[in-house]
Design a protein around this motif. Structure first.
Motif, PDB file in Angstrom:
ATOM      1  N   LEU A 161       1.232  -1.235  -0.227  1.00 17.20           N
ATOM      2  CA  LEU A 161      -0.149   0.130  -0.049  1.00 17.20           C
ATOM      3  C   LEU A 161       0.567   1.276  -0.188  1.00 17.20           C
ATOM      4  O   LEU A 161       0.442   2.239  -0.655  1.00 17.20           O
ATOM      5  CB  LEU A 161      -1.105   0.053   0.797  1.00 17.20           C
ATOM      6  N   TYR A 162       1.808   1.138   0.072  1.00 20.61           N
ATOM      7  CA  TYR A 162       3.272   2.374   0.689  1.00 20.61           C
ATOM      8  C   TYR A 162       4.214   1.405   0.612  1.00 20.61           C
ATOM      9  O   TYR A 162       4.217   0.585   0.801  1.00 20.61           O
ATOM     10  CB  TYR A 162       2.975   2.999   1.815  1.00 20.61           C
ATOM     11  N   ALA A 163       5.551   2.756   0.288  1.00 20.27           N
ATOM     12  CA  ALA A 163       6.053   2.269   0.307  1.00 20.27           C
ATOM     13  C   ALA A 163       7.397   3.056   1.247  1.00 20.27           C
ATOM     14  O   ALA A 163       7.683   4.290   1.619  1.00 20.27           O
ATOM     15  CB  ALA A 163       7.822   2.613  -0.517  1.00 20.27           C
ATOM     16  N   THR A 164       7.472   1.756   1.941  1.00 19.01           N
ATOM     17  CA  THR A 164       8.532   3.301   3.795  1.00 19.01           C
ATOM     18  C   THR A 164      10.107   3.106   2.968  1.00 19.01           C
ATOM     19  O   THR A 164      10.882   1.825   2.467  1.00 19.01           O
ATOM     20  CB  THR A 164       9.009   2.737   4.062  1.00 19.01           C
ATOM     21  N   ARG A 165      10.776   3.866   3.236  1.00 25.22           N
ATOM     22  CA  ARG A 165      12.657   4.233   3.022  1.00 25.22           C
ATOM     23  C   ARG A 165      13.014   5.028   3.528  1.00 25.22           C
ATOM     24  O   ARG A 165      12.408   5.837   4.037  1.00 25.22           O
ATOM     25  CB  ARG A 165      12.160   4.616   1.806  1.00 25.22           C
ATOM     26  N   THR A 166      14.196   5.060   4.108  1.00 24.03           N
ATOM     27  CA  THR A 166      15.337   5.553   4.954  1.00 24.03           C
ATOM     28  C   THR A 166      15.288   6.558   4.240  1.00 24.03           C
ATOM     29  O   THR A 166      15.973   6.458   3.015  1.00 24.03           O
ATOM     30  CB  THR A 166      16.121   5.105   5.934  1.00 24.03           C
TER      31      THR A 166
END
Ligand SMILES: *[C@@H]1O[C@H](CO)[C@@H](O)[C@H](O)[C@H]1NC(C)=O
Ligand SMILES: *[C@@H]1O[C@H](CO)[C@@H](O)[C@H](O)[C@H]1NC(C)=O
Ligand SMILES: *[C@@H]1O[C@H](CO)[C@@H](O)[C@H](O)[C@H]1NC(C)=O
Ligand SMILES: *[C@@H]1O[C@H](CO)[C@@H](O)[C@H](O)[C@H]1NC(C)=O
Ligand SMILES: *[C@@H]1O[C@H](CO)[C@@H](O)[C@H](O)[C@H]1NC(C)=O
Ligand SMILES: *[C@@H]1O[C@H](CO)[C@@H](O)[C@H](O)[C@H]1NC(C)=O
Length: 776
Positions: free
Chosen positions: A212-217
């Protein structure tokens, strides 16, 4: 945001060669940046030829011995192979230096679209890595060694027999429980009591699917020494562009049909492998396809309208996870992200950024309105998550699943461009074990002396640049002082990071990763956990300037302005670019001119935007003064005029017509100046080196002076052979940032009086222009 999902592809090593994993996408961007940086200005100008030591261009027996070493002969053979003496050096230098390349490196029609020197290096490296992966254990037999793990991973991936035997069983056993069961596989599953938050967290984290979404640092732009969590758009399938979901064009309608057929095929195989045979399974598969498609097309609708927010990283735009959860309660953001970042101390008060702010509100609104009946909503979400997971892992199952995936690819793109299992597994191994493989590559393919001795070149080039800066007239004193200070503060990353020589350090990085040579699917899941630890580490650690943005086997050279560094990985430090025992007249020309370019790039018209610490400056001029900028613009205009005059070709367009391509000189001037300066710096550096060390021995019978060989070596880095249509497309398409190799070699050398002098070119020759631009 444009219809471009490159930032959104999650655990995606797909079979198309140019679809890479996220890390490779990021590196790809950097690499392009690096190529961009090939820019460099140069010093088109007129250094008086009296500055040149004319006597050194005459070889005398007293200064030159004959060589006996292997690498000297190899260099000589390589050089002669590409040279074509029917073209005069003063007429068309590229055709002189590279005129035999096309006959020496013929294209195999239907197989090759191009060949060039970099591609050869890359192929050597790939072959070396494949040997490492399939060879025996040369280094250490410790059961917990990273070498053992990467090889076991690779062989588990290649184990078709086992994959056929188990079919989708590993996925059914390991993944379905994580998702809280599956509507397709269980006729009693009805959505009541299903825990969406739990299934979502497992999908996003344990299965590493950006459903549903992309988490990145990301580097926190308000404080570049720390990293911050950024939430990007995600979701929707990899075969459909966003516009394809809703468009009614004939092409899109066909794609929609092909895509649904793909979903149906995969779900049907899955039900078979789960031994589901109740009478309503076909209906459930139909519902599954409709549900998953509905959610995807809704995401596509708002994802294609969302826009990047420039000030997403400003203090006022950051939100805590609790605030996010309060505003958009359909997703428990605190729980989701503290699950992913389980070792980094993420809590409800952790701040995050949303670079695409409307995405999250649209996403949660979509979930809220998906259905008024909670059980139906749950069913739709369950089906959607299940499909996202299936699509991402479809290539990792047995042959029929892979075939379904290939079928939809062929439906969409036409030709069947498959890598094959071996290449696919190779890509996965490179992706998950980049550090272990880098260290093995260095151990088996790289002589440490290359790393140590290349300082002959880098140090002298750096000195040459300081001298050039000191004596130049277009920079005022303040800007000059700054440039010299910035140069002195900059660093090189050459070869590979030191720790890779220590196998226990490399092993320790994979200490928690368990690999089972007989269970590929579990290995993938274990690798996801390895990634998770890595993300946690990055978030905790913040900026780490000791990190290398390239793998050791990469054949790029690049400048990374944010860290004020020039990077030349081991992969590029090999024959014919550089080995420690190649003659210096050749290596200064080949790799030295690239070093010149990249180092100079730290202070050129692009490098001016980053200050001494690597911080991107707001002012367009960066640290250049107005006077310096004005002088530069004048010089750049002169260069632009030269390139605006260049017509490249003739090429052949795909309908067989002859066409030519002009250069966009105004856009290209800065880069052109950088390239020319790079060559000059390397040349000056070589002359300085030669003064103290003398001329390296010569192979018997070689009839060129060291200065001539320097220029030949430089030109031969760019020898190429390309399919004519492809050549045309590439040149025409990238017209603003790229010229063809012939232009890239010839025009800078025309601008350098050193070159004319070395070859004794006369005023009437092509390689001697009427006027040269002056710069340094
Ligand atoms: C050398 O260049 C000439 C003139 O461009 C060309 O006709 C010939 O085929 C080239 N030789 C080789 C070996 O490619
Ligand atoms: C194998 O590696 C582990 C972890 O690095 C280490 O503790 C152990 O002593 C090694 N065993 C041998 C036989 O070298
Ligand atoms: C930037 O972040 C670092 C690490 O978190 C911190 O020590 C430092 O105080 C911060 N600097 C500023 C100006 O906020
Ligand atoms: C997405 O959100 C924006 C701003 O909140 C809103 O204007 C727009 O209508 C939404 N789009 C959809 C498709 O819901
Ligand atoms: C330099 O130029 C900028 C914009 O052209 C101008 O705003 C600024 O005042 C100038 N600085 C000086 C010191 O003249
Ligand atoms: C461009 O080409 C024209 C015609 O060949 C020539 O007269 C002119 O000097 C050239 N300009 C530059 C900047 O080289």
């Amino acid at each position: 945001m444009a219809d471009d999902k490159s930032d959104l592809v999650s655990r995606t090593v797909a079979f198309r060669q140019w679809r890479f994993s996220i890390r490779e996408v990021i590196l790809g961007v950097l690499a392009i940046l690096g190529v961009f940086c090939f820019i460099l200005f140069a010093g088109l100008y007129g250094k008086k030829s009296s500055d040149l030591d004319a006597t050194t261009s005459k070889l005398t027996a007293a200064t030159t011995q004959q060589c006996t070493g292997k690498s000297c002969f190899e260099t000589h053979a390589h050089l002669e192979e590409f040279l074509n003496n029917s073209n005069a050096p003063c007429d068309n230098f590229y055709q002189f230096a590279c005129g035999s390349f096309k006959s020496a490196r013929k294209l195999d029609p239907g197989r090759d679209v191009y060949k060039d020197v970099f591609q050869e290096l890359q192929q050597n490296n790939e072959a070396a890595l494949t040997d490492i992966l399939s060879g025996s254990l040369p280094r250490y037999l410790n059961q917990s060694s990273a070498e053992r793990k990467v090889k076991a991973f690779y062989s588990s991936c290649l184990d078709d027999f086992h994959k056929e035997q188990v079919k989708a069983t590993p996925l059914i056993q390991k993944v379905v429980p994580l998702l809280g069961g599956s509507f397709i596989l269980d006729q009693s599953w009805n959505g009541n009591g299903w825990n969406f938050q739990d299934a979502l967290s497992k999908t996003q984290t344990d299965l590493y699917v950006d459903a549903l979404y992309a988490t990145r640092t990301r580097v926190d732009q308000t404080n570049s020494s720390q990293n911050i969590i950024a939430i990007f758009p995600g979701g929707a399938g990899r075969y459909m562009r966003w516009s394809d979901y809703t468009s009614t064009s004939t092409r899109s309608v066909k794609l929609q049909g092909d895509y649904k057929k793909f979903m149906t095929t995969v779900a049907t195989l899955l039900a078979r492998d789960a031994h589901v045979s109740d009478s309503r399974v076909t209906d459930r598969i139909g519902t599954f396809v409709d549900d998953a498609y509905e959610v995807e097309s809704k995401i596509a609708t708002f994802a294609s309208n969302t826009r990047y927010s420039r000030d997403a990283f400003s203090h006022s735009q950051k939100v805590t996870l609790d605030q996010l959860k309060q505003s958009f309660p359909e997703i428990d953001w605190t729980m989701q992200l503290s699950y992913l970042f389980n070792e980094a101390g993420v809590t409800g008060s952790t701040k995050v950024v949303e670079p695409y702010p409307t995405y999250i509100s649209n996403l949660t609104a979509m979930i809220r309105n998906l259905d008024s009946d909670q059980a139906v909503k749950n069913r739709k979400l369950n089906n959607y998550l299940m499909w996202r997971v299936l699509e991402v892992y479809v290539q990792d199952l047995s042959w029929e699943y892979m075939h379904a995936n290939r079928q939809v690819y062929v439906d969409k793109y036409g030709p069947a461009n498959f890598l094959g299992t071996q290449k696919y597994c190779f890509m996965l191994a490179k992706h998950y074990f980049d550090i272990a493989l880098s260290s093995l590559y260095v151990y088996t393919n790289f002589e440490k002396k290359n790393k140590d001795k290349v300082t002959d070149i880098t140090d002298t080039v750096k000195t040459a640049i300081e001298e050039m800066l000191t004596s130049n007239t277009w920079m005022d004193q303040g800007t000059k002082d700054y440039a010299i200070a910035k140069m002195k503060g900059s660093s090189y990353k050459i070869g590979y990071p030191e720790f890779m020589e220590d196998e226990s350090k490399v092993d320790a990085m994979y200490a928690k990763l368990e690999i089972n040579p007989k269970d590929f699917f579990s290995n993938l899941i274990a690798c996801n956990q390895q990634h998770r630890r890595e993300w946690n580490r990055r978030l905790l650690l913040g900026e780490d300037r000791t990190e290398w943005i390239f793998n050791a086997w990469t054949t790029n050279m690049a400048v990374y302005w944010y860290w004020d560094e020039v990077i030349a990985p081991a992969g590029i430090l090999q024959f014919p670019m550089y080995t420690y025992d190649m003659p210096h007249y050749y290596t200064f020309g080949a790799i030295g001119s690239l070093f010149g370019q990249f180092i100079h790039h730290l202070i050129d018209d692009r490098g001016r935007r980053w200050d001494k610490g690597g911080v991107l400056m707001k002012a367009k001029n960066g640290w250049w003064s107005n006077q310096t900028t004005e002088n530069f613009d004048k010089a750049a205009q002169c260069v632009a005029n030269i390139y605006n005059n260049v017509t490249q070709g003739p090429y052949y367009s795909d309908n067989g017509n002859e066409v030519t391509v002009d250069v966009d000189g105004d856009k290209y001037a800065g880069k052109a100046m950088t390239i020319t300066t790079g060559i000059r710096l390397a040349y000056n550096a070589y002359k300085a080196w030669q003064k103290t060390h003398g001329t390296d021995p010569y192979p018997p019978g070689l009839k060129y002076t060291p200065e001539q060989l320097f220029f030949i070596a430089h030109a031969q880095v760019f020898c190429y052979n390309r399919d004519p249509v492809w050549d045309y497309i590439l040149t025409a398409f990238l017209r603003r940032s790229r010229v063809n190799e012939e232009t890239r070699v010839n025009i800078p050398l025309q601008e350098l009086p050193e070159f004319s002098q070395a070859f004794g070119c006369q005023a009437s020759d092509n390689m001697v222009p009427d006027n040269r631009c002056t710069y340094y």
